[in-house]
Design an enzyme around this catalytic site. Structure first.
Site, PDB file in Angstrom:
ATOM      1  N   ARG A  60      42.587 -13.253  11.402  1.00  0.00           N
ATOM      2  CA  ARG A  60      41.127 -13.342  11.578  1.00  0.00           C
ATOM      3  C   ARG A  60      40.781 -13.230  13.068  1.00  0.00           C
ATOM      4  O   ARG A  60      39.809 -12.618  13.446  1.00  0.00           O
ATOM      5  CB  ARG A  60      40.582 -14.672  11.037  1.00  0.00           C
ATOM      6  N   HIS A 112      31.703 -25.752  12.118  1.00  0.00           N
ATOM      7  CA  HIS A 112      32.969 -25.568  11.384  1.00  0.00           C
ATOM      8  C   HIS A 112      34.116 -25.123  12.283  1.00  0.00           C
ATOM      9  O   HIS A 112      35.113 -24.603  11.790  1.00  0.00           O
ATOM     10  CB  HIS A 112      32.768 -24.565  10.235  1.00  0.00           C
ATOM     11  N   SER A 181      24.922 -19.034   1.846  1.00  0.00           N
ATOM     12  CA  SER A 181      24.726 -19.141   0.394  1.00  0.00           C
ATOM     13  C   SER A 181      24.253 -20.530  -0.030  1.00  0.00           C
ATOM     14  O   SER A 181      23.812 -20.709  -1.157  1.00  0.00           O
ATOM     15  CB  SER A 181      26.038 -18.808  -0.322  1.00  0.00           C
ATOM     16  N   ASN A 205      17.857 -14.090   3.933  1.00  0.00           N
ATOM     17  CA  ASN A 205      19.145 -13.827   3.280  1.00  0.00           C
ATOM     18  C   ASN A 205      19.079 -12.522   2.483  1.00  0.00           C
ATOM     19  O   ASN A 205      18.007 -12.085   2.107  1.00  0.00           O
ATOM     20  CB  ASN A 205      19.485 -15.001   2.343  1.00  0.00           C
ATOM     21  N   GLU A 207      20.000 -12.143  -0.464  1.00  0.00           N
ATOM     22  CA  GLU A 207      19.537 -12.434  -1.831  1.00  0.00           C
ATOM     23  C   GLU A 207      18.943 -13.836  -1.823  1.00  0.00           C
ATOM     24  O   GLU A 207      19.226 -14.620  -0.917  1.00  0.00           O
ATOM     25  CB  GLU A 207      20.718 -12.388  -2.806  1.00  0.00           C
TER      26      GLU A 207
HETATM   27  N1  APR Z   1      22.273 -10.193   5.795  1.00  0.00           N
HETATM   28  C1  APR Z   1      21.859 -11.408   5.333  1.00  0.00           C
HETATM   29  N2  APR Z   1      22.549 -12.137   4.434  1.00  0.00           N
HETATM   30  C2  APR Z   1      23.705 -11.625   3.979  1.00  0.00           C
HETATM   31  C3  APR Z   1      24.211 -10.368   4.409  1.00  0.00           C
HETATM   32  C4  APR Z   1      23.434  -9.638   5.351  1.00  0.00           C
HETATM   33  N3  APR Z   1      23.801  -8.439   5.817  1.00  0.00           N
HETATM   34  N4  APR Z   1      25.387 -10.130   3.759  1.00  0.00           N
HETATM   35  C5  APR Z   1      25.607 -11.192   2.970  1.00  0.00           C
HETATM   36  N5  APR Z   1      24.603 -12.104   3.087  1.00  0.00           N
HETATM   37  C6  APR Z   1      24.427 -13.397   2.420  1.00  0.00           C
HETATM   38  C7  APR Z   1      25.057 -13.481   1.038  1.00  0.00           C
HETATM   39  O1  APR Z   1      24.140 -13.008   0.065  1.00  0.00           O
HETATM   40  C8  APR Z   1      25.348 -14.977   0.913  1.00  0.00           C
HETATM   41  O2  APR Z   1      24.235 -15.665   0.354  1.00  0.00           O
HETATM   42  O3  APR Z   1      25.111 -14.355   3.194  1.00  0.00           O
HETATM   43  C9  APR Z   1      25.551 -15.426   2.362  1.00  0.00           C
HETATM   44  C10 APR Z   1      26.999 -15.726   2.726  1.00  0.00           C
HETATM   45  O4  APR Z   1      27.448 -16.823   1.978  1.00  0.00           O
HETATM   46  P1  APR Z   1      28.923 -17.402   2.078  1.00  0.00           P
HETATM   47  O5  APR Z   1      29.904 -16.285   2.031  1.00  0.00           O
HETATM   48  O6  APR Z   1      29.054 -18.483   1.074  1.00  0.00           O
HETATM   49  O7  APR Z   1      29.013 -17.979   3.576  1.00  0.00           O
HETATM   50  P2  APR Z   1      28.496 -19.357   4.160  1.00  0.00           P
HETATM   51  O8  APR Z   1      27.273 -19.829   3.459  1.00  0.00           O
HETATM   52  O9  APR Z   1      28.403 -19.168   5.624  1.00  0.00           O
HETATM   53  O10 APR Z   1      29.706 -20.322   3.835  1.00  0.00           O
HETATM   54  C11 APR Z   1      29.686 -21.621   4.327  1.00  0.00           C
HETATM   55  O11 APR Z   1      31.906 -22.069   3.520  1.00  0.00           O
HETATM   56  O12 APR Z   1      34.080 -21.322   3.245  1.00  0.00           O
HETATM   57  C12 APR Z   1      33.239 -22.146   3.972  1.00  0.00           C
HETATM   58  O13 APR Z   1      33.578 -22.946   6.140  1.00  0.00           O
HETATM   59  C13 APR Z   1      33.260 -21.782   5.422  1.00  0.00           C
HETATM   60  O14 APR Z   1      31.441 -21.734   7.004  1.00  0.00           O
HETATM   61  C14 APR Z   1      31.821 -21.379   5.687  1.00  0.00           C
HETATM   62  C15 APR Z   1      31.063 -22.136   4.645  1.00  0.00           C
END
Ligand code: APR
Length: 236
Positions: A60, A112, A181, A205, A207
């Site tokens: 990473r 984090h 998310s 976001n 979605e």
């Molecule tokens: N623009 C805006 N939103 C986006 C885009 C984009 N281009 N691409 C994806 N997303 C949205 C997705 O729809 C989703 O709702 O970003 C969100 C990402 O969600 P996750 O993958 O769950 O990431 P996150 O919420 O940051 O996770 C939180 O979980 O695994 C742990 O510690 C890790 O910090 C992380 C935490």
């Protein structure tokens, strides 16, 4: 939105870095870069197979430092906003990449942890690291191997700087969540803390998530974040 905005808190998640070439965590297959999250993001996973965890974060880190990965317009506008907004501004990120600081953000909390840091298990001292490291790497404070781990907050561990975060949430007028998310506690509850203390809350976001913000703006972060922040600056 309140008549006068004196304090703003922004929370970012993996979605803001997706257009910079870093995969989000919760893809439809539930894997993070082809690994079950339990294997690479829990203390138990590290105990079971430390070599896998070191390798995972080494990859990473190398990915983050590759030429293709750069801040996008959403990171840049957040930094510009911070410098132009006359009130208090705090940026909280769940991301372990360094794209916010590369874009110029300053008042930033990595709740984090950070990919470009490692921590000594004995002294808890934190060191910058750009190279690979593993079980055999000599610790800079203990001068012996076996003591270093990634400076990443894994599931079941306490996020960093929660006092500073809570104080900011309790006193902000506007709370904005970008590209997250809302699946992971405690960040998933931040908008509710802000709301209880009378902040206006907005989600930007790709979605609509299940969280009930006052405003939901759907789209790619690189498009919706600059527009939203420009409007916000004009009404502040
Ligand atoms: N623009 C805006 N939103 C986006 C885009 C984009 N281009 N691409 C994806 N997303 C949205 C997705 O729809 C989703 O709702 O970003 C969100 C990402 O969600 P996750 O993958 O769950 O990431 P996150 O919420 O940051 O996770 C939180 O979980 O695994 C742990 O510690 C890790 O910090 C992380 C935490």
């Amino acid at each position: 939105m309140s008549a006068r905005t004196e304090s703003i808190v922004v929370l970012t998640g993996a979605g803001i870095s997706a257009e910079s070439g870093i995969k989000t965590f919760r893809a439809a297959d539930g894997l993070w870069e082809n690994h079950p999250i339990d294997d690479v993001a829990t203390p138990e996973g590290f105990e079971r197979n430390p070599q896998l965890v070191y390798e995972f974060y080494n990859q990473r880190r190398q990915q983050l430092l590759s030429e293709q990965v750069r801040p996008n317009a959403a990171h840049s506008y957040l930094a510009k906003f911070e410098h132009e907004f006359p009130g208090n501004f705090l940026l909280i990120t769940q991301n372990v990449d360094n794209l916010h600081e590369r874009a110029g953000s300053e008042n930033l909390v990595h709740m984090h942890g950070e990919l470009l840091k490692m921590r000594c298990l004995n002294s808890q001292l934190i060191f910058d690291i750009a190279e690979d490291f593993n079980f055999d790497t000599n610790c800079r404070c203990c001068h012996s191997p076996g003591n270093l781990r990634p400076h990443i907050v894994w599931f079941g561990e306490m996020p960093l700087q929660m006092n500073k975060i809570n104080q900011a949430l309790e006193s902000c007028d506007v709370f904005v969540a970008i590209g997250t998310s809302g699946n992971v506690h405690p960040a998933s509850d931040f908008y509710q803390t802000a709301k209880i203390h009378r902040a206006h809350t907005a989600e930007l976001n790709l979605e609509r998530t299940g969280s009930r913000f006052d405003e939901h703006i759907i789209g790619n972060a690189s498009e919706v974040v600059p527009k939203y922040l420009e409007n916000l600056l004009q009404v502040c």
